[in-house]
Design a protein around this motif. Sequence first.
Motif, PDB file in Angstrom:
ATOM      1  N   GLU A   1      16.078   7.787 -16.375  1.00 28.49           N
ATOM      2  CA  GLU A   1      15.468   9.015 -15.863  1.00 28.49           C
ATOM      3  C   GLU A   1      14.034   8.736 -15.430  1.00 28.49           C
ATOM      4  O   GLU A   1      13.358   7.903 -16.019  1.00 28.49           O
ATOM      5  CB  GLU A   1      15.463  10.109 -16.936  1.00 28.49           C
ATOM      6  N   LYS A   2      13.581   9.463 -14.419  1.00 31.27           N
ATOM      7  CA  LYS A   2      12.178   9.355 -13.994  1.00 31.27           C
ATOM      8  C   LYS A   2      11.372  10.361 -14.803  1.00 31.27           C
ATOM      9  O   LYS A   2      11.728  11.524 -14.906  1.00 31.27           O
ATOM     10  CB  LYS A   2      12.050   9.651 -12.500  1.00 31.27           C
ATOM     11  N   GLN A   3      10.281   9.845 -15.370  1.00 28.60           N
ATOM     12  CA  GLN A   3       9.418  10.706 -16.168  1.00 28.60           C
ATOM     13  C   GLN A   3       7.963  10.416 -15.851  1.00 28.60           C
ATOM     14  O   GLN A   3       7.594   9.284 -15.536  1.00 28.60           O
ATOM     15  CB  GLN A   3       9.656  10.473 -17.668  1.00 28.60           C
ATOM     16  N   LYS A   4       7.149  11.441 -15.951  1.00 31.14           N
ATOM     17  CA  LYS A   4       5.711  11.312 -15.755  1.00 31.14           C
ATOM     18  C   LYS A   4       5.128  10.690 -17.022  1.00 31.14           C
ATOM     19  O   LYS A   4       5.361  11.170 -18.128  1.00 31.14           O
ATOM     20  CB  LYS A   4       5.107  12.691 -15.500  1.00 31.14           C
ATOM     21  N   VAL A   5       4.435   9.594 -16.840  1.00 25.69           N
ATOM     22  CA  VAL A   5       3.819   8.899 -17.965  1.00 25.69           C
ATOM     23  C   VAL A   5       2.310   9.012 -17.833  1.00 25.69           C
ATOM     24  O   VAL A   5       1.754   8.800 -16.749  1.00 25.69           O
ATOM     25  CB  VAL A   5       4.260   7.414 -17.996  1.00 25.69           C
ATOM     26  N   GLU A   6       1.660   9.348 -18.943  1.00 26.24           N
ATOM     27  CA  GLU A   6       0.211   9.502 -18.934  1.00 26.24           C
ATOM     28  C   GLU A   6      -0.442   8.193 -18.493  1.00 26.24           C
ATOM     29  O   GLU A   6      -0.096   7.109 -18.936  1.00 26.24           O
ATOM     30  CB  GLU A   6      -0.264   9.883 -20.339  1.00 26.24           C
ATOM     31  N   GLY A   7      -1.381   8.315 -17.558  1.00 28.48           N
ATOM     32  CA  GLY A   7      -2.089   7.152 -17.052  1.00 28.48           C
ATOM     33  C   GLY A   7      -1.455   6.553 -15.810  1.00 28.48           C
ATOM     34  O   GLY A   7      -2.005   5.642 -15.204  1.00 28.48           O
ATOM     35  N   LYS A   8      -0.294   7.034 -15.411  1.00 24.60           N
ATOM     36  CA  LYS A   8       0.388   6.543 -14.209  1.00 24.60           C
ATOM     37  C   LYS A   8       0.361   7.641 -13.159  1.00 24.60           C
ATOM     38  O   LYS A   8       0.523   8.812 -13.468  1.00 24.60           O
ATOM     39  CB  LYS A   8       1.853   6.177 -14.502  1.00 24.60           C
ATOM     40  N   LYS A   9       0.168   7.238 -11.897  1.00 22.85           N
ATOM     41  CA  LYS A   9       0.119   8.225 -10.816  1.00 22.85           C
ATOM     42  C   LYS A   9       1.512   8.747 -10.460  1.00 22.85           C
ATOM     43  O   LYS A   9       1.672   9.904 -10.109  1.00 22.85           O
ATOM     44  CB  LYS A   9      -0.521   7.610  -9.568  1.00 22.85           C
ATOM     45  N   ARG A  10       2.482   7.861 -10.526  1.00 21.89           N
ATOM     46  CA  ARG A  10       3.844   8.242 -10.137  1.00 21.89           C
ATOM     47  C   ARG A  10       4.769   8.185 -11.354  1.00 21.89           C
ATOM     48  O   ARG A  10       4.534   7.425 -12.287  1.00 21.89           O
ATOM     49  CB  ARG A  10       4.356   7.284  -9.066  1.00 21.89           C
ATOM     50  N   PRO A  11       5.855   8.961 -11.288  1.00 20.81           N
ATOM     51  CA  PRO A  11       6.831   8.891 -12.382  1.00 20.81           C
ATOM     52  C   PRO A  11       7.440   7.486 -12.463  1.00 20.81           C
ATOM     53  O   PRO A  11       7.600   6.812 -11.454  1.00 20.81           O
ATOM     54  CB  PRO A  11       7.896   9.912 -11.984  1.00 20.81           C
ATOM     55  N   VAL A  12       7.757   7.079 -13.674  1.00 16.72           N
ATOM     56  CA  VAL A  12       8.388   5.782 -13.886  1.00 16.72           C
ATOM     57  C   VAL A  12       9.795   5.999 -14.454  1.00 16.72           C
ATOM     58  O   VAL A  12      10.071   7.018 -15.078  1.00 16.72           O
ATOM     59  CB  VAL A  12       7.572   4.884 -14.841  1.00 16.72           C
ATOM     60  N   THR A  13      10.651   5.030 -14.214  1.00 19.35           N
ATOM     61  CA  THR A  13      12.013   5.109 -14.729  1.00 19.35           C
ATOM     62  C   THR A  13      12.039   4.599 -16.160  1.00 19.35           C
ATOM     63  O   THR A  13      11.575   3.488 -16.438  1.00 19.35           O
ATOM     64  CB  THR A  13      12.973   4.279 -13.853  1.00 19.35           C
ATOM     65  N   VAL A  14      12.560   5.435 -17.040  1.00 20.95           N
ATOM     66  CA  VAL A  14      12.678   5.069 -18.447  1.00 20.95           C
ATOM     67  C   VAL A  14      14.108   5.340 -18.908  1.00 20.95           C
ATOM     68  O   VAL A  14      14.825   6.162 -18.328  1.00 20.95           O
ATOM     69  CB  VAL A  14      11.681   5.845 -19.343  1.00 20.95           C
ATOM     70  N   SER A  15      14.499   4.652 -19.945  1.00 20.24           N
ATOM     71  CA  SER A  15      15.829   4.840 -20.522  1.00 20.24           C
ATOM     72  C   SER A  15      15.728   5.904 -21.615  1.00 20.24           C
ATOM     73  O   SER A  15      14.930   5.765 -22.550  1.00 20.24           O
ATOM     74  CB  SER A  15      16.323   3.517 -21.090  1.00 20.24           C
TER      75      SER A  15
END
Length: 155
Positions: free
Chosen positions: A121-135
């Motif tokens: 799933e793509k989720q917004k991670v603190e400190g990142k500009k774009r959502p990242v894919t996480v399991s």
Amino acid sequence: MIEKNTVKTLVEEWLGGNDYFLVDVNMTPDGRIVVEIDHADGVWIEDCAELSHFLQERLGEELDDYELEVGSAGLGQPFKVAQQYVNHIDKEVEVLTADGKKLKGILTAVDGEQFTVSVEEKQKVEGKKRPVTVSVDHTFRMNEVKSTKYLLNFK
């Protein structure tokens, strides 16, 4: 008249010495008895024929009024019993949730009547500009989903 429980008992007797397991016995109003079996390594036609012959011997003349079909549960069909979940651990499945949402992921665990699917799933991670894919792991109760089925992957 042949009872469903009689057929189930006979199938379980035949399965006793095998690695196969019973998925379903269905008796239709038009006189068909459909027996579905499965195995971790797939179902062999010879074993279906052997089970069919075994049932014909045990049920005898009672079976004359019925059409008997013995086969495998079928790839791509929804799981019906817990052993099917166990056989598909580490494989891609599709879950149709009770509210109609479809999730595709890897079946990672089965515990009693619960199973876990790991979904990318793509989720917004603190400190990142774009959502990242996480399991993300999702745990479900087998009786609380509409269906779960193995996804054939031709990659």
